[in-house]
Design an enzyme around this catalytic site. Structure first.
Site, PDB file in Angstrom:
ATOM      1  N   HIS A 322       0.882  -0.951  -0.124  1.00  0.00           N
ATOM      2  CA  HIS A 322      -0.012   0.387  -0.046  1.00  0.00           C
ATOM      3  C   HIS A 322       1.104   1.173   0.039  1.00  0.00           C
ATOM      4  O   HIS A 322       1.920   1.303   1.191  1.00  0.00           O
ATOM      5  CB  HIS A 322      -1.015   0.175   1.306  1.00  0.00           C
ATOM      6  N   ASP A 380      -8.195  -5.289  -0.130  1.00  0.00           N
ATOM      7  CA  ASP A 380      -8.770  -6.424  -0.956  1.00  0.00           C
ATOM      8  C   ASP A 380      -7.662  -7.588  -1.260  1.00  0.00           C
ATOM      9  O   ASP A 380      -8.420  -8.649  -1.623  1.00  0.00           O
ATOM     10  CB  ASP A 380      -7.969  -5.833  -2.445  1.00  0.00           C
TER      11      ASP A 380
HETATM   12  N1  CMC Z   1       4.121  -7.227  -4.991  1.00  0.00           N
HETATM   13  C1  CMC Z   1       5.845  -7.041  -4.557  1.00  0.00           C
HETATM   14  N2  CMC Z   1       6.485  -6.232  -4.875  1.00  0.00           N
HETATM   15  C2  CMC Z   1       5.465  -5.227  -4.379  1.00  0.00           C
HETATM   16  C3  CMC Z   1       4.417  -5.101  -4.525  1.00  0.00           C
HETATM   17  C4  CMC Z   1       3.192  -6.183  -4.683  1.00  0.00           C
HETATM   18  N3  CMC Z   1       2.328  -6.241  -4.837  1.00  0.00           N
HETATM   19  N4  CMC Z   1       3.659  -3.568  -4.289  1.00  0.00           N
HETATM   20  C5  CMC Z   1       5.206  -3.535  -4.151  1.00  0.00           C
HETATM   21  N5  CMC Z   1       6.301  -4.215  -4.632  1.00  0.00           N
HETATM   22  C6  CMC Z   1       7.539  -3.725  -4.226  1.00  0.00           C
HETATM   23  C7  CMC Z   1       8.242  -2.664  -5.334  1.00  0.00           C
HETATM   24  O1  CMC Z   1       8.602  -3.588  -6.355  1.00  0.00           O
HETATM   25  C8  CMC Z   1       9.471  -2.160  -5.366  1.00  0.00           C
HETATM   26  O2  CMC Z   1      10.235  -2.914  -4.857  1.00  0.00           O
HETATM   27  P1  CMC Z   1      11.360  -2.243  -5.206  1.00  0.00           P
HETATM   28  O3  CMC Z   1      11.638  -1.323  -3.735  1.00  0.00           O
HETATM   29  O4  CMC Z   1      12.491  -3.631  -4.821  1.00  0.00           O
HETATM   30  O5  CMC Z   1      11.596  -1.658  -5.999  1.00  0.00           O
HETATM   31  C9  CMC Z   1       8.574  -1.877  -3.355  1.00  0.00           C
HETATM   32  O6  CMC Z   1       7.757  -2.924  -3.070  1.00  0.00           O
HETATM   33  C10 CMC Z   1       7.865  -0.433  -3.336  1.00  0.00           C
HETATM   34  O7  CMC Z   1       6.504  -0.800  -4.176  1.00  0.00           O
HETATM   35  P2  CMC Z   1       5.809   0.785  -5.215  1.00  0.00           P
HETATM   36  O8  CMC Z   1       4.928   0.466  -6.484  1.00  0.00           O
HETATM   37  O9  CMC Z   1       7.089   1.960  -5.041  1.00  0.00           O
HETATM   38  O10 CMC Z   1       4.715   1.198  -4.142  1.00  0.00           O
HETATM   39  P3  CMC Z   1       3.860   2.071  -4.216  1.00  0.00           P
HETATM   40  O11 CMC Z   1       3.304   3.447  -3.123  1.00  0.00           O
HETATM   41  O12 CMC Z   1       3.612   3.057  -5.517  1.00  0.00           O
HETATM   42  O13 CMC Z   1       2.406   0.628  -4.516  1.00  0.00           O
HETATM   43  C11 CMC Z   1       0.631  -0.093  -4.459  1.00  0.00           C
HETATM   44  C12 CMC Z   1       1.753   0.764  -3.526  1.00  0.00           C
HETATM   45  C13 CMC Z   1      -0.935  -0.661  -3.805  1.00  0.00           C
HETATM   46  C14 CMC Z   1       0.404   0.793  -6.160  1.00  0.00           C
HETATM   47  C15 CMC Z   1       1.658  -2.031  -4.842  1.00  0.00           C
HETATM   48  O14 CMC Z   1       1.815  -1.964  -3.986  1.00  0.00           O
HETATM   49  C16 CMC Z   1       0.617  -2.342  -5.083  1.00  0.00           C
HETATM   50  O15 CMC Z   1       1.064  -2.739  -6.932  1.00  0.00           O
HETATM   51  N6  CMC Z   1      -0.152  -3.436  -5.059  1.00  0.00           N
HETATM   52  C17 CMC Z   1      -0.589  -4.993  -5.711  1.00  0.00           C
HETATM   53  C18 CMC Z   1      -2.610  -3.940  -6.273  1.00  0.00           C
HETATM   54  C19 CMC Z   1      -2.868  -3.710  -4.713  1.00  0.00           C
HETATM   55  O16 CMC Z   1      -2.941  -4.483  -4.167  1.00  0.00           O
HETATM   56  N7  CMC Z   1      -3.351  -2.718  -5.024  1.00  0.00           N
HETATM   57  C20 CMC Z   1      -4.478  -2.659  -3.620  1.00  0.00           C
HETATM   58  C21 CMC Z   1      -4.696  -0.751  -2.808  1.00  0.00           C
HETATM   59  S1  CMC Z   1      -5.528  -0.851  -0.950  1.00  0.00           S
HETATM   60  C22 CMC Z   1      -6.830  -0.819  -2.121  1.00  0.00           C
HETATM   61  C23 CMC Z   1      -7.259   0.689  -2.331  1.00  0.00           C
HETATM   62  O17 CMC Z   1      -6.377   1.401  -1.787  1.00  0.00           O
HETATM   63  O18 CMC Z   1      -7.291   0.378  -4.382  1.00  0.00           O
END
Ligand code: CMC
Length: 445
Positions: A322, A380
């Site tokens: 998240h 989720d």
């Molecule tokens: N699986 C594997 N690796 C992950 C995941 C994941 N679900 N989420 C983040 N990471 C890794 C990412 O690759 C990165 O690694 P590194 O630092 O080595 O490059 C690190 O963790 C930080 O990730 P980020 O993409 O910079 O984080 P963000 O804050 O931009 O993204 C997120 C947040 C929710 C989009 C992401 O965690 C994700 O894609 N999760 C899966 C989708 C999901 O479950 N979304 C629902 C969110 S809750 C409901 C809502 O509020 O809508």
């Protein structure tokens, strides 16, 4: 030195008076920037005059360090895993409250007393029907349309049906539009569902509570009586509470930005629904269930964990991670409990995806990759299993999220419109395109 003639006197709005200042010096410029404290959470540095005073923009793609507004509605402490609506912890509201009380709280700032509660329920209930001509709007869609596509279109179309509540400068009209949105979203969500399966629309039943009425509109048919299961209605209500608001997330910021131009609330909520649809936001519940099914059995979990960690593989653990929570999402705990209750009640406790989800969660919570990145289950992770057990197809999952989030969007929209300092939202950019050049005739290119 500040840019010539620039004034530093007014400090724009924030939740409190400037308590301190931060200094920035860049090139020839040195600037003192006001620092404000909210009631909880990080302080903010007010950079709103930076460009006027210094000719510099701030740069923050994804807004990870930017407070886009001051708000009194929802507070999240991502490190502690804390979520408060108007100061009340989400777990208390989910356990002891109900969704309409929560709507009152988000919209008006306080939980209703008995008289206010009665009045609020009455006001919402008498707006549950939608204009009969909207039926034709629904039937204009292909039956295989994604219900989120139907929702984006039909919620936007409400502005064409309810002209008497689109004058945003009138507080009475704003309130009527807010109540209408909360009241009509379940009806429209149920219609989107019924249309997709070729069943007749079921009219709202105002003798039922909000969640029970929604289940009735989704699962009743005109040819036989329908009894709402109270355990499932309570679970539905709790799921609505969990999704009711979540501070300045992508769809809420979309609603605020759309509303900042003076667009009517129905159009703004439609914009929020469009944003919510994406798999990184509201679409993740659908994607999480797809993933659990794809994993299928516990022995395949290591393979998927390895894929999630592989930088060359776009696969991510859906329902994990998240932007704000760097701890267990407090909504996920309640959702997990609700999931067990619904599966027990519906006799789906043999659902093979549940053990996969629980084992995946356990393994990921111990894995260095997830631990070091503070990736925890989000709301989720368990919601897809729960919603499927309630009887919803996965294309409806994000629609349910949109239904529940409507009150949050509307409360945030109202707060913005009622803010005397509100201006159109207009971010700037770091331009990296070509410098000015002259038009060349086609044979010269
Ligand atoms: N699986 C594997 N690796 C992950 C995941 C994941 N679900 N989420 C983040 N990471 C890794 C990412 O690759 C990165 O690694 P590194 O630092 O080595 O490059 C690190 O963790 C930080 O990730 P980020 O993409 O910079 O984080 P963000 O804050 O931009 O993204 C997120 C947040 C929710 C989009 C992401 O965690 C994700 O894609 N999760 C899966 C989708 C999901 O479950 N979304 C629902 C969110 S809750 C409901 C809502 O509020 O809508």
């Amino acid at each position: 030195m500040s840019k010539a003639g620039a004034s530093k006197k007014d400090t724009t709005k924030a939740s409190s008076e400037a308590a301190a200042s931060a200094s920035i010096s860049v090139g020839d410029f040195a600037e003192d920037l006001p620092v404000y404290s909210g009631t909880m959470g990080p302080q903010v540095i007010d950079v709103s005059k930076l460009y006027t005073d210094t000719d510099y923009f701030t740069y923050d793609p994804g807004f990870t360090s930017t407070a886009s507004c001051a708000s009194k509605i929802t507070f999240i402490d991502g490190d502690k895993g804390l979520l408060l609506y108007r100061g009340y912890p989400i777990d208390q509201l989910a356990e002891f409250g109900n969704y309409l009380e929560t709507c009152h709280l988000l919209l008006y700032g306080e939980l209703p007393n008995e008289a206010e509660n009665k009045d609020f329920i009455q006001r919402v209930t008498r707006h549950t029907m939608i204009h009969e001509q909207m039926n034709r709007f629904f039937t204009g869609f292909r039956r295989d349309a994604h219900p989120m596509a139907v929702m984006v279109g039909s919620v936007g179309a409400l502005s064409a049906f309810y002209h008497d509540s689109t004058d945003i400068s009138d507080p009475v009209q704003r309130d009527i539009a807010s109540i209408r949105m909360i009241a009509k979203m379940p009806t429209m969500a149920a219609m989107a569902y019924k249309y997709s399966i070729g069943q007749p629309f079921i009219y709202p039943r105002n003798d039922l509570d909000y969640a029970a009425n929604f289940l009735s509109m989704c699962f009743a048919v005109p040819c036989e009586p329908f009894q709402v299961n109270p355990v499932l209605a309570r679970a539905m209500d709790r799921i609505f509470i969990l999704h009711a608001d979540h501070e300045q997330n992508a769809s809420t910021s979309t609603v605020r930005l759309a509303g900042s131009s003076g667009a009517n609330p129905f159009a703004c909520i439609s914009a929020g629904i469009a944003c919510l649809w994406g798999p990184a936001h509201g679409g993740a519940n659908e994607a999480a269930l797809d993933m659990l099914e794809q994993i299928g059995t516990i022995d395949r979990i290591p393979e998927f964990i390895a894929r999630a960690k592989d930088k060359n593989d776009p696969f991510r653990l859906m329902g994990f991670g998240h932007r704000v929570y760097k701890n267990y999402d407090p909504r996920a705990r309640i959702m997990q409990k609700t999931c067990h209750e619904v599966l027990n009640e519906t006799g789906s406790d043999h659902d093979p995806t549940l053990p996969v989800a629980m084992e995946l969660e356990k393994i990921a919570l111990e894995d260095e990759y997830f631990v070091s990145r503070k990736l925890y289950p989000n709301v989720d992770f368990y919601s897809g299993i729960t919603l499927r057990a309630l009887g919803f197809p996965r294309t409806m999952f994000t629609v349910l999220f949109a239904l529940a989030r409507t009150v949050g969007w509307i409360a945030q929209w109202k707060e913005m419109i009622e803010d005397p300092d509100q201006r159109i939202g207009r971010p700037r950019q770091l331009y990296t395109g070509p410098v000015m050049r002259s038009y060349a005739e086609i044979d010269q290119r």
